[in-house]
Design a protein around this motif. Structure first.
Motif, PDB file in Angstrom:
ATOM      1  N   ALA A  65       0.840  -1.199   0.000  1.00 24.23           N
ATOM      2  CA  ALA A  65       0.000   0.000   0.000  1.00 24.23           C
ATOM      3  C   ALA A  65       0.876   1.251   0.000  1.00 24.23           C
ATOM      4  O   ALA A  65       1.835   1.358   0.774  1.00 24.23           O
ATOM      5  N   THR A  66       0.534   2.158  -0.919  1.00 23.56           N
ATOM      6  CA  THR A  66       1.298   3.397  -0.999  1.00 23.56           C
ATOM      7  C   THR A  66       0.914   4.313   0.153  1.00 23.56           C
ATOM      8  O   THR A  66      -0.254   4.468   0.487  1.00 23.56           O
ATOM      9  N   GLN A  67       1.869   4.917   0.727  1.00 27.33           N
ATOM     10  CA  GLN A  67       1.635   5.797   1.865  1.00 27.33           C
ATOM     11  C   GLN A  67       1.204   7.172   1.387  1.00 27.33           C
ATOM     12  O   GLN A  67       1.846   7.769   0.532  1.00 27.33           O
ATOM     13  N   GLN A  68       0.047   7.633   1.885  1.00 30.97           N
ATOM     14  CA  GLN A  68      -0.471   8.934   1.503  1.00 30.97           C
ATOM     15  C   GLN A  68       0.328  10.046   2.180  1.00 30.97           C
ATOM     16  O   GLN A  68       0.731   9.911   3.332  1.00 30.97           O
ATOM     17  N   PRO A  69       0.557  11.149   1.459  1.00 28.12           N
ATOM     18  CA  PRO A  69       1.313  12.239   2.074  1.00 28.12           C
ATOM     19  C   PRO A  69       0.498  12.922   3.162  1.00 28.12           C
ATOM     20  O   PRO A  69      -0.731  12.946   3.137  1.00 28.12           O
ATOM     21  N   THR A  70       1.201  13.462   4.113  1.00 34.09           N
ATOM     22  CA  THR A  70       0.552  14.197   5.190  1.00 34.09           C
ATOM     23  C   THR A  70       0.053  15.543   4.667  1.00 34.09           C
ATOM     24  O   THR A  70       0.776  16.262   3.971  1.00 34.09           O
ATOM     25  N   ALA A  71      -1.192  15.888   4.983  1.00 33.70           N
ATOM     26  CA  ALA A  71      -1.791  17.131   4.489  1.00 33.70           C
ATOM     27  C   ALA A  71      -1.223  18.322   5.256  1.00 33.70           C
ATOM     28  O   ALA A  71      -1.271  18.358   6.480  1.00 33.70           O
ATOM     29  N   VAL A  72      -0.703  19.274   4.505  1.00 34.55           N
ATOM     30  CA  VAL A  72      -0.238  20.549   5.060  1.00 34.55           C
ATOM     31  C   VAL A  72      -1.126  21.627   4.435  1.00 34.55           C
ATOM     32  O   VAL A  72      -1.045  21.901   3.246  1.00 34.55           O
ATOM     33  N   ILE A  73      -2.007  22.219   5.225  1.00 33.17           N
ATOM     34  CA  ILE A  73      -3.093  23.063   4.726  1.00 33.17           C
ATOM     35  C   ILE A  73      -2.743  24.529   4.889  1.00 33.17           C
ATOM     36  O   ILE A  73      -2.154  24.942   5.894  1.00 33.17           O
ATOM     37  N   GLY A  74      -3.108  25.307   3.868  1.00 30.39           N
ATOM     38  CA  GLY A  74      -2.994  26.761   3.918  1.00 30.39           C
ATOM     39  C   GLY A  74      -4.339  27.406   3.630  1.00 30.39           C
ATOM     40  O   GLY A  74      -5.183  26.827   2.927  1.00 30.39           O
ATOM     41  N   ILE A  75      -4.562  28.601   4.159  1.00 30.46           N
ATOM     42  CA  ILE A  75      -5.827  29.318   4.012  1.00 30.46           C
ATOM     43  C   ILE A  75      -5.559  30.624   3.262  1.00 30.46           C
ATOM     44  O   ILE A  75      -4.594  31.330   3.559  1.00 30.46           O
ATOM     45  N   VAL A  76      -6.424  30.937   2.279  1.00 31.69           N
ATOM     46  CA  VAL A  76      -6.317  32.185   1.520  1.00 31.69           C
ATOM     47  C   VAL A  76      -7.699  32.816   1.443  1.00 31.69           C
ATOM     48  O   VAL A  76      -8.677  32.154   1.076  1.00 31.69           O
ATOM     49  N   ASP A  77      -7.768  34.104   1.775  1.00 33.15           N
ATOM     50  CA  ASP A  77      -9.011  34.871   1.688  1.00 33.15           C
ATOM     51  C   ASP A  77      -8.999  35.608   0.342  1.00 33.15           C
ATOM     52  O   ASP A  77      -8.402  36.678   0.200  1.00 33.15           O
ATOM     53  N   ILE A  78      -9.667  35.022  -0.658  1.00 34.97           N
ATOM     54  CA  ILE A  78      -9.655  35.586  -2.011  1.00 34.97           C
ATOM     55  C   ILE A  78     -10.310  36.971  -2.053  1.00 34.97           C
ATOM     56  O   ILE A  78      -9.774  37.891  -2.681  1.00 34.97           O
ATOM     57  N   PRO A  79     -11.476  37.196  -1.423  1.00 36.68           N
ATOM     58  CA  PRO A  79     -12.043  38.553  -1.440  1.00 36.68           C
ATOM     59  C   PRO A  79     -11.110  39.602  -0.849  1.00 36.68           C
ATOM     60  O   PRO A  79     -11.070  40.739  -1.332  1.00 36.68           O
ATOM     61  N   GLU A  80     -10.359  39.248   0.182  1.00 40.08           N
ATOM     62  CA  GLU A  80      -9.421  40.211   0.768  1.00 40.08           C
ATOM     63  C   GLU A  80      -8.280  40.519  -0.202  1.00 40.08           C
ATOM     64  O   GLU A  80      -7.850  41.673  -0.327  1.00 40.08           O
ATOM     65  N   VAL A  81      -7.801  39.497  -0.906  1.00 39.73           N
ATOM     66  CA  VAL A  81      -6.744  39.725  -1.906  1.00 39.73           C
ATOM     67  C   VAL A  81      -7.256  40.623  -3.018  1.00 39.73           C
ATOM     68  O   VAL A  81      -6.552  41.528  -3.491  1.00 39.73           O
ATOM     69  N   GLN A  82      -8.491  40.417  -3.459  1.00 38.26           N
ATOM     70  CA  GLN A  82      -9.066  41.271  -4.499  1.00 38.26           C
ATOM     71  C   GLN A  82      -9.267  42.703  -3.994  1.00 38.26           C
ATOM     72  O   GLN A  82      -9.090  43.655  -4.759  1.00 38.26           O
ATOM     73  N   ARG A  83      -9.631  42.854  -2.746  1.00 43.18           N
ATOM     74  CA  ARG A  83      -9.886  44.191  -2.209  1.00 43.18           C
ATOM     75  C   ARG A  83      -8.628  45.058  -2.227  1.00 43.18           C
ATOM     76  O   ARG A  83      -8.689  46.253  -2.519  1.00 43.18           O
ATOM     77  N   VAL A  84      -7.482  44.467  -1.949  1.00 40.41           N
ATOM     78  CA  VAL A  84      -6.230  45.235  -1.901  1.00 40.41           C
ATOM     79  C   VAL A  84      -5.451  45.140  -3.206  1.00 40.41           C
ATOM     80  O   VAL A  84      -4.342  45.669  -3.296  1.00 40.41           O
ATOM     81  N   THR A 204      -2.900  34.691   3.311  1.00 36.55           N
ATOM     82  CA  THR A 204      -3.547  35.794   2.595  1.00 36.55           C
ATOM     83  C   THR A 204      -2.621  36.987   2.419  1.00 36.55           C
ATOM     84  O   THR A 204      -2.488  37.525   1.310  1.00 36.55           O
ATOM     85  N   GLU A 205      -1.974  37.433   3.472  1.00 34.12           N
ATOM     86  CA  GLU A 205      -1.149  38.643   3.391  1.00 34.12           C
ATOM     87  C   GLU A 205       0.023  38.453   2.442  1.00 34.12           C
ATOM     88  O   GLU A 205       0.323  39.331   1.609  1.00 34.12           O
ATOM     89  N   GLU A 206       0.690  37.314   2.531  1.00 33.88           N
ATOM     90  CA  GLU A 206       1.828  37.062   1.640  1.00 33.88           C
ATOM     91  C   GLU A 206       1.381  36.954   0.194  1.00 33.88           C
ATOM     92  O   GLU A 206       2.045  37.457  -0.722  1.00 33.88           O
ATOM     93  N   VAL A 207       0.246  36.297  -0.045  1.00 34.18           N
ATOM     94  CA  VAL A 207      -0.270  36.177  -1.418  1.00 34.18           C
ATOM     95  C   VAL A 207      -0.631  37.546  -1.972  1.00 34.18           C
ATOM     96  O   VAL A 207      -0.339  37.864  -3.133  1.00 34.18           O
ATOM     97  N   ALA A 208      -1.279  38.383  -1.169  1.00 36.88           N
ATOM     98  CA  ALA A 208      -1.672  39.715  -1.637  1.00 36.88           C
ATOM     99  C   ALA A 208      -0.457  40.568  -1.977  1.00 36.88           C
ATOM    100  O   ALA A 208      -0.448  41.284  -2.999  1.00 36.88           O
ATOM    101  N   GLN A 209       0.585  40.514  -1.168  1.00 36.12           N
ATOM    102  CA  GLN A 209       1.777  41.307  -1.450  1.00 36.12           C
ATOM    103  C   GLN A 209       2.465  40.858  -2.736  1.00 36.12           C
ATOM    104  O   GLN A 209       2.827  41.690  -3.582  1.00 36.12           O
ATOM    105  N   GLN A 210       2.653  39.567  -2.895  1.00 35.34           N
ATOM    106  CA  GLN A 210       3.302  39.077  -4.108  1.00 35.34           C
ATOM    107  C   GLN A 210       2.434  39.303  -5.341  1.00 35.34           C
ATOM    108  O   GLN A 210       2.951  39.572  -6.436  1.00 35.34           O
ATOM    109  N   PHE A 211       1.119  39.193  -5.184  1.00 38.68           N
ATOM    110  CA  PHE A 211       0.231  39.411  -6.333  1.00 38.68           C
ATOM    111  C   PHE A 211       0.282  40.863  -6.792  1.00 38.68           C
ATOM    112  O   PHE A 211       0.279  41.149  -7.994  1.00 38.68           O
ATOM    113  N   ASN A 212       0.338  41.812  -5.861  1.00 39.52           N
ATOM    114  CA  ASN A 212       0.438  43.222  -6.237  1.00 39.52           C
ATOM    115  C   ASN A 212       1.762  43.534  -6.910  1.00 39.52           C
ATOM    116  O   ASN A 212       1.831  44.369  -7.826  1.00 39.52           O
TER     117      ASN A 212
END
Length: 259
Positions: A65-84, A204-212
């Protein structure tokens, strides 16, 4: 009952060999057996040789049986990124400006329609019936053409907004992927789907800065005068209507037979 006496040597030799092969006992036990053999009619043999037991077929080895990778979750607030986002605000302001201009032109044209109808009503007594019908037909054609132009203009505005938003979504997806890889995140969820999260999971904050920094503006298609309906990029052209079938020559009516 017939009794047959046979020499003991062959029989004893066979019994000894059978016991030695099957049980491994001493030959002295076989020598004490009776040397007389009395055949009986219809009697089954005392002991039958059993076929050797078959070994079960080997089962194919199951893949590990192949071992499933451990989930490492991140959260992004898309409306907040669009607002800024500078690019998103640019698109929103331009689309709102075009819609406001369209509404102003439409209200102005509707005022002209009402004035033309009132003018025709005041001149109705001075015009003939043919002149009234011609003026009414001209006004109706003007209204129909204006409605088609305004409808095309509105569709062009919506298509322009959609094309600009596609550029923003593609660029934002690349930025989210880059930030997730930098933090070894293998799953990104939008904030509205998460009931509770630790601030360390929020990207969210890091994504918004790099996206701008990466996307300051996007290309918005220019305005259209509405003379033709819009077409989406890659959309197939509408199929031409089928040609009308060729008219068949009229056949003369059948003549009644002569007597």
């Amino acid at each position: 009952m017939n009794v047959f006496r046979i020499h003991p040597a062959p029989v004893m030799g066979a019994v000894i060999l059978g016991l030695a092969a099957g049980l491994g006992s001493a030959p002295a036990v076989a020598q004490q057996q009776q040397q007389w053999f009395v055949p009986q009619q219809g009697q089954a043999p005392a002991q039958q040789q059993r076929p050797p037991a078959q070994r079960p077929a080997a089962q194919p080895a199951r893949p590990a049986a192949t071992q499933q990778p451990t989930a490492v979750i991140g959260i992004v607030d898309i409306p907040e990124v669009q607002r800024v986002s500078t690019a998103f605000n640019q698109v929103r302001e331009e689309i709102e400006r075009r819609r406001n201009r369209l509404n102003e032109d439409l209200q102005r044209e509707q005022t002209n329609w009402r004035e033309a109808q009132q003018q025709l009503a005041t001149q109705r007594a001075q015009l003939s019936a043919d002149q009234i019908r011609a003026r009414e037909r001209e006004l109706q054609e003007r209204i129909t053409d204006s409605q088609r132009i305004f409808r095309n203009r509105s569709q062009h505005i919506e298509v322009a907004a959609q094309q600009a938003l596609v550029q923003i979504e593609e660029s934002l997806a690349n930025i989210v992927r880059q930030v997730a890889q930098a933090r070894s995140v293998n799953m990104v969820l939008p904030r509205p789907l998460v009931i509770m999260n630790d601030p360390a999971f929020d990207l969210t904050e890091e994504v918004a800065q790099q996206f701008n920094r990466a996307t300051r503006q996007v290309q918005i298609p220019p305005e259209n005068d509405g003379s033709s309906p819009p077409t989406m990029p890659g959309a197939a052209a509408p199929a031409a209507p089928p040609a009308a079938p060729a008219a068949r020559p009229a056949t003369p009516p059948a003549q009644p037979p002569r007597r």
